[in-house]
Every structure is written in C-alpha cells, then in structure tokens.
Design a protein around this motif. Structure first.
Motif, PDB file in Angstrom:
ATOM      1  N   TYR A  37      38.582  34.836  39.373  1.00  0.00           N
ATOM      2  CA  TYR A  37      39.722  34.666  38.495  1.00  0.00           C
ATOM      3  C   TYR A  37      39.870  35.966  37.703  1.00  0.00           C
ATOM      4  CZ  TYR A  37      39.495  29.673  39.521  1.00  0.00           C
ATOM      5  OH  TYR A  37      39.510  28.457  40.165  1.00  0.00           O
ATOM      6  N   ARG A  38      41.020  36.139  37.069  1.00  0.00           N
ATOM      7  CA  ARG A  38      41.212  37.330  36.248  1.00  0.00           C
ATOM      8  C   ARG A  38      42.057  37.007  35.020  1.00  0.00           C
ATOM      9  NH1 ARG A  38      45.121  40.830  40.353  1.00  0.00           N
ATOM     10  NH2 ARG A  38      47.038  39.602  40.050  1.00  0.00           N
ATOM     11  N   GLN A  39      41.873  37.841  34.016  1.00  0.00           N
ATOM     12  CA  GLN A  39      42.631  37.663  32.781  1.00  0.00           C
ATOM     13  C   GLN A  39      43.038  39.023  32.249  1.00  0.00           C
ATOM     14  OE1 GLN A  39      40.633  35.344  29.759  1.00  0.00           O
ATOM     15  NE2 GLN A  39      42.557  34.913  28.706  1.00  0.00           N
ATOM     16  N   GLN A  44      46.943  34.300  30.273  1.00  0.00           N
ATOM     17  CA  GLN A  44      45.926  33.294  30.541  1.00  0.00           C
ATOM     18  C   GLN A  44      45.116  33.700  31.768  1.00  0.00           C
ATOM     19  OE1 GLN A  44      48.039  29.534  30.934  1.00  0.00           O
ATOM     20  NE2 GLN A  44      47.683  29.067  28.775  1.00  0.00           N
ATOM     21  N   ARG A  45      43.915  33.131  31.875  1.00  0.00           N
ATOM     22  CA  ARG A  45      43.093  33.374  33.053  1.00  0.00           C
ATOM     23  C   ARG A  45      43.791  32.753  34.260  1.00  0.00           C
ATOM     24  NH1 ARG A  45      36.706  32.415  32.584  1.00  0.00           N
ATOM     25  NH2 ARG A  45      37.187  33.660  30.747  1.00  0.00           N
ATOM     26  N   GLU A  46      43.824  33.493  35.347  1.00  0.00           N
ATOM     27  CA  GLU A  46      44.501  33.005  36.539  1.00  0.00           C
ATOM     28  C   GLU A  46      43.613  33.123  37.767  1.00  0.00           C
ATOM     29  OE1 GLU A  46      47.975  35.436  37.180  1.00  0.00           O
ATOM     30  OE2 GLU A  46      46.809  37.187  37.767  1.00  0.00           O
ATOM     31  N   TYR A  93      37.887  40.538  35.517  1.00  0.00           N
ATOM     32  CA  TYR A  93      37.686  39.645  36.654  1.00  0.00           C
ATOM     33  C   TYR A  93      36.421  38.816  36.429  1.00  0.00           C
ATOM     34  CZ  TYR A  93      41.415  41.834  39.282  1.00  0.00           C
ATOM     35  OH  TYR A  93      42.648  42.272  39.700  1.00  0.00           O
ATOM     36  N   TYR A  94      36.562  37.513  36.673  1.00  0.00           N
ATOM     37  CA  TYR A  94      35.464  36.570  36.444  1.00  0.00           C
ATOM     38  C   TYR A  94      35.091  35.877  37.756  1.00  0.00           C
ATOM     39  CZ  TYR A  94      36.656  36.971  31.486  1.00  0.00           C
ATOM     40  OH  TYR A  94      36.905  37.438  30.219  1.00  0.00           O
ATOM     41  N   ASN A  96      33.338  32.682  39.602  1.00  0.00           N
ATOM     42  CA  ASN A  96      33.224  31.257  39.302  1.00  0.00           C
ATOM     43  C   ASN A  96      32.537  30.531  40.453  1.00  0.00           C
ATOM     44  OD1 ASN A  96      34.797  28.432  39.906  1.00  0.00           O
ATOM     45  ND2 ASN A  96      34.382  28.695  37.727  1.00  0.00           N
ATOM     46  N   TRP A 111      30.541  30.321  35.091  1.00  0.00           N
ATOM     47  CA  TRP A 111      31.320  31.553  35.062  1.00  0.00           C
ATOM     48  C   TRP A 111      30.422  32.770  34.857  1.00  0.00           C
ATOM     49  CZ3 TRP A 111      36.543  31.571  35.924  1.00  0.00           C
ATOM     50  CH2 TRP A 111      37.201  30.334  35.860  1.00  0.00           C
ATOM     51  N   GLY A 114      32.249  38.447  33.310  1.00  0.00           N
ATOM     52  CA  GLY A 114      33.495  39.202  33.417  1.00  0.00           C
ATOM     53  C   GLY A 114      33.238  40.680  33.619  1.00  0.00           C
TER      54      GLY A 114
END
Length: 121
Positions: A37-39, A44-46, A93-94, A96, A111, A114
């Motif tokens: 995911y990324r923010q 918002q995180r997407e 970038y995260y 998950n 998670w 990041g």
C-alpha cells in the motif's frame, strides 16, 4: 513477535525502476494475502497490489502494467518491482500481510514501518 521489515526506498528519476522487498519474521503459522500500500502527503493510504498464497494478483489501475508483485512462500517475503516510475508514484510504501500465529488463531493484519519512494520529474 511478528515483524515486517521493508527494504529502504530511494529517490529515482521519472521513468526509472525500483524494487521493494519485505520480509516477515517471527514464529508464525501461515500467511494469507500479502500486499503493498502507499500513502502520499495529504492522501489516504491506498492499495497498490496484493498477492494470495496461490499467486493471484490484484493491482491498482494506476500501476497496472508498470508494477509487479511477487512472493516467496518459503522465505515469507513479498516484493514489488516498480518500472516506468512517475512523480505521482511518490509516497511512503507499506508492506502488509495477513498472518496466523497458530492453527487456531484468526488471520490478523500486520504492517511494515513504511519506506519512502520519491520520483523526481
């Protein structure tokens, strides 16, 4: 104690490539879906991409054809190969993962900390 450890991001030029990696450590029973995911600032995180244990992938429309997600079910790692990077890909970038501690516990979301990816124009 479960940990998701991500590789260090980078500053790349538009059109360049970068590969992110994430390793799951700890005494776990199994991992279901893994993903990235990324923010971006102010957003918002997407979702970027996910991959199931069997290798079924899902991508955000904005990255289809440019990013590729993969995983190693033995090493408990997930990777994100990012090509043709654009300035709008700039974000934290995260990693998950849905993880079971034991056979009897439910899957729980974990998670990574990041990692910053910056794409310059």
């Amino acid at each position: 104690q479960v940990q998701l450890v991500e590789s260090v991001g980078d500053l790349v030029q538009a059109g360049g490539s970068l590969r992110l990696s994430c390793a799951v450590s700890g005494n776990i029973f199994s991992i279901n879906v893994m993903g990235w995911y990324r923010q971006a600032p102010g957003n918002q995180r997407e979702l970027v991409a996910t991959i199931t244990t069997g290798g079924t992938t899902n991508y955000a429309n904005s990255v289809k054809g440019r990013f590729t997600i993969s995983r190693d079910n033995v090493k408990n790692t997930v990777n994100l190969q990012m090509n043709s990077l654009k300035p709008e890909d700039t974000a934290v970038y995260y990693c998950n993962a849905d993880i079971k501690w034991t056979r009897f516990t439910p899957y729980t979301d974990y998670w990574g900390q990041g990692t910053q990816v910056t794409v310059s124009s």
